[in-house]
Design an enzyme around this catalytic site. Structure first.
Site, short mmCIF file in Angstrom:
data_model
loop_
_atom_site.label_atom_id
_atom_site.label_comp_id
_atom_site.label_asym_id
_atom_site.label_seq_id
_atom_site.Cartn_x
_atom_site.Cartn_y
_atom_site.Cartn_z
N GLY A 137 -3.75 -10.32 7.14
CA GLY A 137 -4.71 -9.27 7.45
C GLY A 137 -4.53 -8.08 6.52
O GLY A 137 -4.14 -8.22 5.36
N SER A 138 -4.76 -6.90 7.05
CA SER A 138 -4.75 -5.69 6.22
C SER A 138 -3.38 -5.34 5.66
O SER A 138 -3.29 -4.50 4.75
CB SER A 138 -5.29 -4.51 7.03
OG SER A 138 -6.67 -4.67 7.28
#
Length: 481
Positions: free
Chosen positions: A217-218
């Site tokens: 993810g981020s």
């Protein structure tokens, strides 16, 4: 000599040659295969009848051998068992061994080449042979903090010393009690084995270094930001686009700016600085940034952090990857830690450690020292550089941006009063109708104490709410002992 007597001598000679040949074959040629045969009880009793060296953390034996009083001679015991089980593995008379018990079996059993003269000394002095002691790099306080924080969840936490690569914590949850597999009660061991393998939560898998790897993810935006700085085209203050939504190149798919589906732009006129984009975790900013940098630049930077490396710490680590031959749409989603990007928590802890070590990635190591029973040292940890994906100056910019994330961004739950803490949260989509995985990747330092950490909680939702507080507990255990 008459003919009958010659025949007798000929038969005796042939039998002698056959005896010599068969003895040579079984004792030399086939020795390894016969020793390894599962039905060779003699080998089994010889293996488990030797005193095995302890595995030690902070002076406490977390795995040791006790006289068992049965045909095996010794029983392997673990204390505390489950908290360290993904690292120690198990030593079973029924199912063999895993973890450190397997990778350092020759050392623990005393059969390693480095222990040759020690074995000779034992033989000459009449002492019973003993295996060597393996001292791990783990910090018991950090390990316990991660273990308690992950209780009741599925996930993993890894902490490193950024300057040496020493693994300070490695927790995988849920875990298992290795004592149940080390027992000499065969039926009970078989029952435990079946239960563990049938458990859908996969307690025998070390999620910190293997199994089904995770989309970051981020948290992967740290790698993309590093690639941007290293390209020479960007600084922390560079203005980059950050619209509320962005249609992926050559695709009908539209990317929202935030994991929650929000469509707010990252700043006035749909732009922000690179530092603000990281602080707010703007998807559209980093997707466009990744496309602008190109796959080659992104891959080169990722490999500098250790992506694609087959590491032995000495446990075998599954390589982290970012996919191959990416088109622009795939590169955009890769740049926010999705598509085929797959990582281990250990790899992401290495990423964080690189920023705290002036851009140098250290090779992770779990073994602090190997010592004989007379306390002589056979081997000690020697820090090894794995790569340098970014310069010291750019590493300093990354630390500044990561501190901004913790002070006034998505990572405030990881803040520690009086300490420098920098990090990045992640909320990783991974399955339809499934809650996203929760990530936190970062570092902490106070005076001369440093730690890099990565935490993932499966289906934990927002990294800011779930993973960041766990990371804080682990960091505090090291920088505030």
């Amino acid at each position: 000599m008459n003919r009958p007597l010659r025949h007798v001598w000929l038969v005796i000679g042939v039998l002698f040659v056959l005896l010599f040949t068969s003895t040579t074959y079984f004792q030399v040629v086939a020795q390894g295969r016969l020793n390894a045969h599962g039905q060779n009880d003699r080998t089994l009793y010889n293996e488990y009848g030797r005193h095995r060296g302890p595995i030690v953390v902070d002076g406490h034996a977390i795995a040791s051998s006790q006289e068992s009083g049965d045909t095996y001679g010794y029983l392997r015991t673990y204390d505390p068992g489950a908290m360290y089980a993904p690292v120690t593995g198990y030593y079973s008379v029924v199912y063999g061994f895993t973890g450190i018990e397997r990778t350092l079996n020759d050392t623990l059993s005393g059969e390693a080449d480095a222990l040759f003269y020690h074995r000779i000394s034992d033989i000459l002095s009449g002492r019973q042979g003993r295996g060597a002691t393996v001292e791990l790099t783990l910090d018991s306080a950090a390990q316990e903090a991660a273990w308690k924080a992950l209780e009741g969840r599925r996930g993993a936490a890894v902490a490193l010393d950024p300057e040496t690569g020493a693994v300070l914590a490695m927790v995988s949850a849920p875990s298992f009690d290795p004592n149940r597999l080390a027992s000499h009660d065969g039926p009970a061991v078989a029952e435990s084995w079946t239960a563990l393998n049938d458990d859908p939560d996969r307690p025998l898998t070390n999620r910190a270094i293997g199994g089904d790897l995770y989309p970051p993810g981020s948290a992967f935006k740290l790698v993309v930001a590093s690639a941007a700085l290293e390209s020479g085209q960007y600084t922390a203050d560079s203005e980059i686009p950050g619209p509320g939504t962005w249609q992926l190149p050559n695709s009908s798919a539209v990317m929202n700016n935030h994991a929650s589906g929000g469509t707010e732009p990252c700043g006035p006129d749909d732009t922000s600085t690179l530092a603000d984009a990281l602080r707010q975790s703007c998807n559209t900013s980093f997707a466009q940034l990744g496309v602008d940098l190109g796959e080659e630049q992104l891959r080169e930077t990722a490999e500098g952090f250790g992506f694609g490396e087959r590491l032995e710490v000495p446990l075998s680590v599954t390589p982290s990857t970012i996919g191959e031959d990416l088109d622009d749409a795939q590169l955009a989603t890769t740049s926010i830690g999705q598509y085929e990007t797959r990582v281990t928590p250990l790899q992401m802890a290495m990423v964080a450690g690189t920023f705290a070590n002036d851009g140098v990635t250290m090779e992770p190591q779990l073994v602090q020292a190997v010592r004989t029973n007379d306390l002589s040292t056979v081997a000690e940890l020697t820090p090894k550089e794995l790569g340098q994906p970014l310069s010291a100056a750019n590493a300093a910019q990354m630390r500044q941006m990561m501190v901004g994330v913790v002070e006034d961004g998505t990572g405030t739950a990881a803040a520690i009063d009086g300490a420098e803490v920098g990090g990045k949260t992640g909320t990783a989509q991974w399955g339809e109708d499934r809650a996203p995985h929760s990530w936190y990747v970062g570092y902490g330092q106070q005076e001369d104490r440093k730690i890099a950490v990565a935490v993932v909680v499966e289906e934990g939702g927002y990294g800011s709410r779930t993973a960041a507080p766990i990371a804080k507990d682990v960091m505090e255990a090291v920088i505030r002992p």
